[in-house]
Motif scaffolding. Structure first.
Motif, mmCIF file in Angstrom:
data_model
loop_
_atom_site.group_PDB
_atom_site.id
_atom_site.type_symbol
_atom_site.label_atom_id
_atom_site.label_comp_id
_atom_site.label_asym_id
_atom_site.label_seq_id
_atom_site.Cartn_x
_atom_site.Cartn_y
_atom_site.Cartn_z
ATOM 1 N N VAL A 108 0.450 -1.337 -0.233
ATOM 2 C CA VAL A 108 -0.231 -0.082 0.377
ATOM 3 C C VAL A 108 1.227 1.151 -0.001
ATOM 4 C CG1 VAL A 108 -1.704 1.652 1.203
ATOM 5 C CG2 VAL A 108 -2.416 -0.991 1.063
ATOM 6 N N ASN A 109 1.693 1.271 0.821
ATOM 7 C CA ASN A 109 2.888 2.324 0.853
ATOM 8 C C ASN A 109 3.636 2.303 -0.339
ATOM 9 O OD1 ASN A 109 4.110 4.448 1.969
ATOM 10 N ND2 ASN A 109 6.410 2.937 2.174
ATOM 11 N N THR A 110 3.677 1.847 -1.171
ATOM 12 C CA THR A 110 4.695 1.801 -2.320
ATOM 13 C C THR A 110 3.664 1.973 -3.047
ATOM 14 O OG1 THR A 110 5.948 -0.064 -1.845
ATOM 15 C CG2 THR A 110 5.938 0.568 -4.585
ATOM 16 N N VAL A 111 2.669 1.804 -4.014
ATOM 17 C CA VAL A 111 1.688 1.964 -5.169
ATOM 18 C C VAL A 111 0.508 3.045 -4.150
ATOM 19 C CG1 VAL A 111 1.486 -0.721 -5.659
ATOM 20 C CG2 VAL A 111 -0.319 0.503 -4.349
ATOM 21 N N THR A 157 3.179 6.448 -1.331
ATOM 22 C CA THR A 157 3.730 7.170 -1.425
ATOM 23 C C THR A 157 4.382 8.405 -2.852
ATOM 24 O OG1 THR A 157 5.291 5.316 -1.224
ATOM 25 C CG2 THR A 157 6.452 7.242 -2.580
ATOM 26 N N PRO A 158 3.306 7.322 -4.082
ATOM 27 C CA PRO A 158 2.676 8.732 -4.747
ATOM 28 C C PRO A 158 1.731 10.179 -4.509
ATOM 29 C CG PRO A 158 2.672 6.543 -5.579
ATOM 30 C CD PRO A 158 3.183 6.306 -4.177
ATOM 31 N N LEU A 176 1.582 11.221 -1.611
ATOM 32 C CA LEU A 176 2.651 11.740 -0.849
ATOM 33 C C LEU A 176 3.597 12.853 -2.054
ATOM 34 C CD1 LEU A 176 3.624 10.567 2.317
ATOM 35 C CD2 LEU A 176 1.762 12.090 1.568
ATOM 36 N N ASP A 177 4.080 12.579 -3.338
ATOM 37 C CA ASP A 177 4.667 12.873 -4.222
ATOM 38 C C ASP A 177 4.044 13.853 -5.620
ATOM 39 O OD1 ASP A 177 7.018 12.137 -2.946
ATOM 40 O OD2 ASP A 177 6.951 10.234 -4.156
ATOM 41 N N GLN A 178 2.383 14.311 -4.809
ATOM 42 C CA GLN A 178 1.438 14.408 -6.118
ATOM 43 C C GLN A 178 1.458 14.025 -7.141
ATOM 44 O OE1 GLN A 178 2.332 18.975 -5.327
ATOM 45 N NE2 GLN A 178 1.866 18.409 -3.454
ATOM 46 N N LYS A 179 2.152 12.433 -7.188
ATOM 47 C CA LYS A 179 2.022 12.167 -8.962
ATOM 48 C C LYS A 179 0.390 11.529 -8.909
ATOM 49 C CE LYS A 179 6.589 11.201 -8.426
ATOM 50 N NZ LYS A 179 7.598 9.975 -8.731
ATOM 51 N N ILE A 180 -0.637 11.310 -7.820
ATOM 52 C CA ILE A 180 -1.912 10.498 -8.058
ATOM 53 C C ILE A 180 -3.031 11.677 -7.359
ATOM 54 C CG2 ILE A 180 -0.822 8.412 -9.021
ATOM 55 C CD1 ILE A 180 -1.548 7.283 -6.276
ATOM 56 N N THR A 181 -4.244 11.460 -8.228
ATOM 57 C CA THR A 181 -5.117 12.080 -6.909
ATOM 58 C C THR A 181 -5.558 11.431 -5.802
ATOM 59 O OG1 THR A 181 -6.919 11.551 -8.243
ATOM 60 C CG2 THR A 181 -5.733 13.432 -9.180
ATOM 61 N N GLN A 182 -6.406 11.845 -4.897
ATOM 62 C CA GLN A 182 -6.663 11.603 -3.799
ATOM 63 C C GLN A 182 -7.758 10.178 -4.562
ATOM 64 O OE1 GLN A 182 -9.177 13.929 -1.364
ATOM 65 N NE2 GLN A 182 -8.947 12.255 0.252
ATOM 66 N N SER A 183 -8.109 9.941 -5.335
ATOM 67 C CA SER A 183 -9.391 9.095 -5.846
ATOM 68 C C SER A 183 -8.949 7.690 -5.722
ATOM 69 C CB SER A 183 -10.330 9.269 -6.694
ATOM 70 O OG SER A 183 -9.515 9.530 -7.469
#
Length: 292
Positions: free
Chosen positions: A156-159, A162-163, A165-172
């Motif tokens: 869960v932390n990897t996929v 972490t992304p 928190l790095d603002q690479k993906i949205t919340q949903s």
């Protein structure tokens, strides 16, 4: 003598307080009953008159409303009508709700249920009443849960985390990615019979793959599967201690000691059997290995 002295002192203090209040009022001066004092007006060189506490400016014309005359009003504006700010407030509210339900979520979607039920059966089988206490059993169950679920949390932390928190993906997207490893863990432990039960009760079409099932169907099926496995392990844990109780009760009955409780005699034998068999090693190892 002491009571009389105390009584005299109390009367003196009472009389002093009665006469002191009017004297203090007379010393300060009598306040007129004509209402509050009028504000002091200070003339300026330009001919204008300033009143302390009231900013200079034009005097409003027209009737004075009731609210402006003396009663105040409080207006709360959440987000100032901005849709972005309003959605932030709603997200914070949802986050606080999820945090308040975190213990229930920990029980529902992890291995905690099976572990704590088996440990409770073990304590009842030993007959040690409240030893180990509930706090110790809950703490042991929680740390075993963290140990069993550590590969899931790492995924869960990897996929997801972490992304996000790095603002690479949205919340949903982060929520969808976080739910996938937990879904796979529950599907490995649940029975198809339990899944079919909740699929029928939910009146939804059976998907081609179990991974396509909604999460609200998988969670209750996973919980009853965990309870079934915990009761099976509990029976195996109970069985040797039950045999000791039966043997001790039979011996006491044959000796005519009907008034002596068999539990009192069998408890030391159950404890020494559990210690010699290295019971904690066997129980904890079997519990962790049962999640395969």
């Amino acid at each position: 003598m002491t009571f009389r002295t105390t009584k005299r002192g109390f009367l003196c203090l009472l009389l002093l307080s009665i006469f002191w209040a009017p004297m203090s009022v007379l010393a300060q001066g009598v306040v007129p009953e004509t209402g509050p004092l009028a504000p002091v007006q200070v003339p300026t060189p330009g001919g204008a008159v300033l009143t302390p506490g009231i900013p200079p400016g034009p005097i409003p014309s027209g009737p004075v409303s009731e609210n402006s005359a003396g009663t105040g009003s409080l207006t709360v504006n959440v987000g100032n009508g901005n849709p972005v700010q309003m959605s932030t407030v709603v997200q914070i509210l949802i986050l606080l709700t999820v945090l308040s339900l975190a213990p229930a979520i920990l029980i529902m979607v992890t291995s905690f249920t099976r572990i704590v039920v088996v440990l409770s059966f073990l304590r009842q089988a030993l007959g040690t009443q409240q030893t180990p206490p509930n706090q110790v059993l809950i703490a042991l169950a929680m740390f075993l849960t963290f140990f069993v679920m550590s590969p899931v949390w790492s995924q869960v932390n990897t996929v997801s985390l972490t992304p996000f928190l790095d603002q690479k993906i949205t919340q949903s997207q982060a929520l969808d990615r976080a739910a996938e490893p937990i879904r796979q863990f529950m599907l490995k432990q649940v029975r198809e019979k339990d899944l079919s039960l909740f699929v029928d009760m939910a009146r939804i079409e059976s998907p081609q793959r179990p991974a396509d099932l909604p999460i609200h169907v998988i969670i209750p099926a996973f919980m009853i599967s965990e309870l079934r496995i915990a009761f099976q392990i509990g029976f195996l844990v109970y069985l040797p201690f039950l045999i000791i109780d039966i043997v001790v009760a039979s011996i006491l009955l044959s000796m005519g000691m009907l008034m002596l409780p068999p539990v009192l005699i069998s408890l030391p034998f159950k404890l020494i059997l559990f210690v010699l068999a290295d019971g904690w090693y066997l129980v904890v190892g079997s519990l962790v290995k049962s999640f395969g």
